[in-house]
Design a protein around this motif. Structure first.
Motif, PDB file in Angstrom:
ATOM      1  N   ARG A   1     -50.233  81.311 -18.204  1.00  0.00           N
ATOM      2  CA  ARG A   1     -50.050  82.769 -18.109  1.00  0.00           C
ATOM      3  C   ARG A   1     -48.581  83.167 -18.051  1.00  0.00           C
ATOM      4  NH1 ARG A   1     -53.476  84.746 -13.160  1.00  0.00           N
ATOM      5  NH2 ARG A   1     -55.479  83.845 -13.728  1.00  0.00           N
ATOM      6  N   ASN A   2     -47.756  82.265 -17.545  1.00  0.00           N
ATOM      7  CA  ASN A   2     -46.328  82.558 -17.384  1.00  0.00           C
ATOM      8  C   ASN A   2     -45.502  81.573 -18.207  1.00  0.00           C
ATOM      9  OD1 ASN A   2     -46.223  84.643 -14.943  1.00  0.00           O
ATOM     10  ND2 ASN A   2     -47.821  83.117 -14.523  1.00  0.00           N
ATOM     11  N   TYR A   3     -45.982  81.357 -19.432  1.00  0.00           N
ATOM     12  CA  TYR A   3     -45.419  80.329 -20.296  1.00  0.00           C
ATOM     13  C   TYR A   3     -43.897  80.445 -20.466  1.00  0.00           C
ATOM     14  CZ  TYR A   3     -44.466  77.752 -24.592  1.00  0.00           C
ATOM     15  OH  TYR A   3     -43.930  76.900 -25.525  1.00  0.00           O
ATOM     16  N   TRP A   4     -43.409  81.638 -20.789  1.00  0.00           N
ATOM     17  CA  TRP A   4     -41.975  81.781 -21.075  1.00  0.00           C
ATOM     18  C   TRP A   4     -41.121  81.571 -19.838  1.00  0.00           C
ATOM     19  CZ3 TRP A   4     -40.681  80.905 -25.724  1.00  0.00           C
ATOM     20  CH2 TRP A   4     -41.544  81.249 -26.770  1.00  0.00           C
TER      21      TRP A   4
ATOM     22  N   HIS B   1     -39.991  89.642 -18.005  1.00  0.00           N
ATOM     23  CA  HIS B   1     -40.797  88.970 -19.027  1.00  0.00           C
ATOM     24  C   HIS B   1     -40.002  88.820 -20.328  1.00  0.00           C
ATOM     25  CE1 HIS B   1     -44.270  87.739 -21.329  1.00  0.00           C
ATOM     26  NE2 HIS B   1     -44.003  88.678 -22.210  1.00  0.00           N
ATOM     27  N   GLU B   2     -39.353  89.900 -20.727  1.00  0.00           N
ATOM     28  CA  GLU B   2     -38.555  89.881 -21.954  1.00  0.00           C
ATOM     29  C   GLU B   2     -37.378  88.904 -21.818  1.00  0.00           C
ATOM     30  OE1 GLU B   2     -39.447  91.655 -24.625  1.00  0.00           O
ATOM     31  OE2 GLU B   2     -37.768  90.820 -25.783  1.00  0.00           O
TER      32      GLU B   2
ATOM     33  N   GLU C   1     -32.347  95.704 -25.779  1.00  0.00           N
ATOM     34  CA  GLU C   1     -33.006  95.989 -27.057  1.00  0.00           C
ATOM     35  C   GLU C   1     -34.433  95.443 -27.055  1.00  0.00           C
ATOM     36  OE1 GLU C   1     -32.072  95.028 -31.663  1.00  0.00           O
ATOM     37  OE2 GLU C   1     -30.331  95.217 -30.337  1.00  0.00           O
ATOM     38  N   GLY C   2     -34.592  94.180 -26.643  1.00  0.00           N
ATOM     39  CA  GLY C   2     -35.907  93.546 -26.640  1.00  0.00           C
ATOM     40  C   GLY C   2     -36.890  94.258 -25.714  1.00  0.00           C
ATOM     41  N   ALA C   3     -36.401  94.691 -24.556  1.00  0.00           N
ATOM     42  CA  ALA C   3     -37.286  95.309 -23.567  1.00  0.00           C
ATOM     43  C   ALA C   3     -37.490  96.798 -23.846  1.00  0.00           C
ATOM     44  CB  ALA C   3     -36.722  95.109 -22.159  1.00  0.00           C
TER      45      ALA C   3
ATOM     46  N   ASN D   1     -43.452  97.998 -12.990  1.00  0.00           N
ATOM     47  CA  ASN D   1     -43.761  97.623 -14.362  1.00  0.00           C
ATOM     48  C   ASN D   1     -42.509  97.425 -15.201  1.00  0.00           C
ATOM     49  OD1 ASN D   1     -46.475  97.311 -14.696  1.00  0.00           O
ATOM     50  ND2 ASN D   1     -46.870  99.510 -14.884  1.00  0.00           N
ATOM     51  N   GLN D   2     -41.535  98.288 -14.982  1.00  0.00           N
ATOM     52  CA  GLN D   2     -40.310  98.214 -15.775  1.00  0.00           C
ATOM     53  C   GLN D   2     -39.508  96.944 -15.406  1.00  0.00           C
ATOM     54  OE1 GLN D   2     -37.244 101.453 -15.627  1.00  0.00           O
ATOM     55  NE2 GLN D   2     -37.882 101.698 -17.747  1.00  0.00           N
TER      56      GLN D   2
END
Lengths: 204, 204
Positions: free
Chosen positions: A108-111, A25-26, A46-48, A18-19
């Protein structure tokens, strides 16, 4: 498990996974929005909401993070689309399944797609580059095979599967440029419209 | 002259215009290859064989150079494709003319298109951004109008001209990603194949 890339997506992954996922993702959001060059591992930490040491636990460099996004996206795309195609038998159904499953995975995986197709920085690690090329070729081959079998069986007009495959991927890939999740149409609906146009043509 | 953007392209431009054109051409190559952020006006001056003062004669900032590339490309595209479309009368001929003229202009202005569609940095000057949006909309409207008239006249099947127009531009725009001038096919030949697929569809 024989299929680690697929099993990773089924059920609840362990906490450590998960991490790593959260970092990727971030990072995809960060790279897609700010560009790879303008983003730092500090921004990412910072973001994550993870310490920089926490990031270094999974990735040695910013480039490694980028490479991991691309490889994971290409693997996930192949698995997701491959499963949808395998669930039907006739080439026209398979082609529709290919296009809609691709669109669904993209939304679902736009970024990650924005990161891969728009804010492309290139990969520096030769191993990752090589793996990405192989994954991309395997994916394009799946599409060309659907087209070739459809021509052979008489379901599709004679055409060059390589050129037609490229046209289909152009339609789908350009969506990363203009489509925004949460807009008036889902990505799947767009893909259905494209498939209708592609199957039946424009001529009255 | 009533049409400054078109007249500028006809015949032999004055010498100063040549120098401005040379800066823009060199800048498009530089930005497309190295990225906007990683390119400096020093690199540009060196590449164009012009002093930095010579560049400042035409452009105040690097961003102004970028904006000028985009505006000039969008204007030139509209003029070139518009002339090709105006030379024929039936919607199917007009659509074929639109697609092949677009591809031809893209191949001739390959680096500017790469710069515009791949290495996109975004425009900072609000005036340029506004002008680019207007030019892009005008261009897309020309395509939608061809489709709408074709549907009205019964040459094309009923379809949503906005969605179909987007599909056509996806095919053409994605070429900036994979097509390289001097390869096995000309851009016009690719556009003809796309038009054939689009007109007649894939179904046997």
């Amino acid at each position: 498990m024989n299929e680690p890339t697929r099993s990773r997506r089924i059920g609840r992954p362990p906490r450590a996974e998960n991490q790593r996922e959260r970092i990727l993702h971030e990072a995809a959001m960060l790279f897609a929005r700010s560009g790879f060059d303008a983003s730092s591992l500090n921004d990412l930490a910072e973001g994550a909401g993870i310490s920089k040491a926490g990031i270094y636990h999974y990735f040695k460099t910013k480039q490694d993070v980028y490479d991991a996004i691309i490889i994971q996206t290409l693997q996930g795309l192949y698995d997701h689309v491959g499963a949808a195609v395998a669930a039907v038998t006739e080439p026209p159904e398979q082609l529709l399944a290919f296009m809609t499953a691709h669109a669904e995975f993209f939304e679902r995986n736009y970024w990650a797609f924005r990161c891969m197709l728009i804010s492309f920085s290139g990969m520096t690690a030769p191993d990752s580059r090589h793996e990405a090329v192989i994954l991309r070729e395997r994916y394009e081959r799946m599409l060309r095979d659907i087209l070739a079998v459809g021509i052979e069986q008489g379901a599709f007009r004679a055409n060059d599967p390589a050129g037609t495959g490229r046209a289909i991927l152009s339609l789908l890939n350009w969506m990363a440029r203009w489509f925004h999740p949460g807009g008036p149409q889902t990505a799947i609906a767009v893909a259905r419209d494209y498939a209708d146009l592609l199957f039946h043509g424009l001529r009255a």
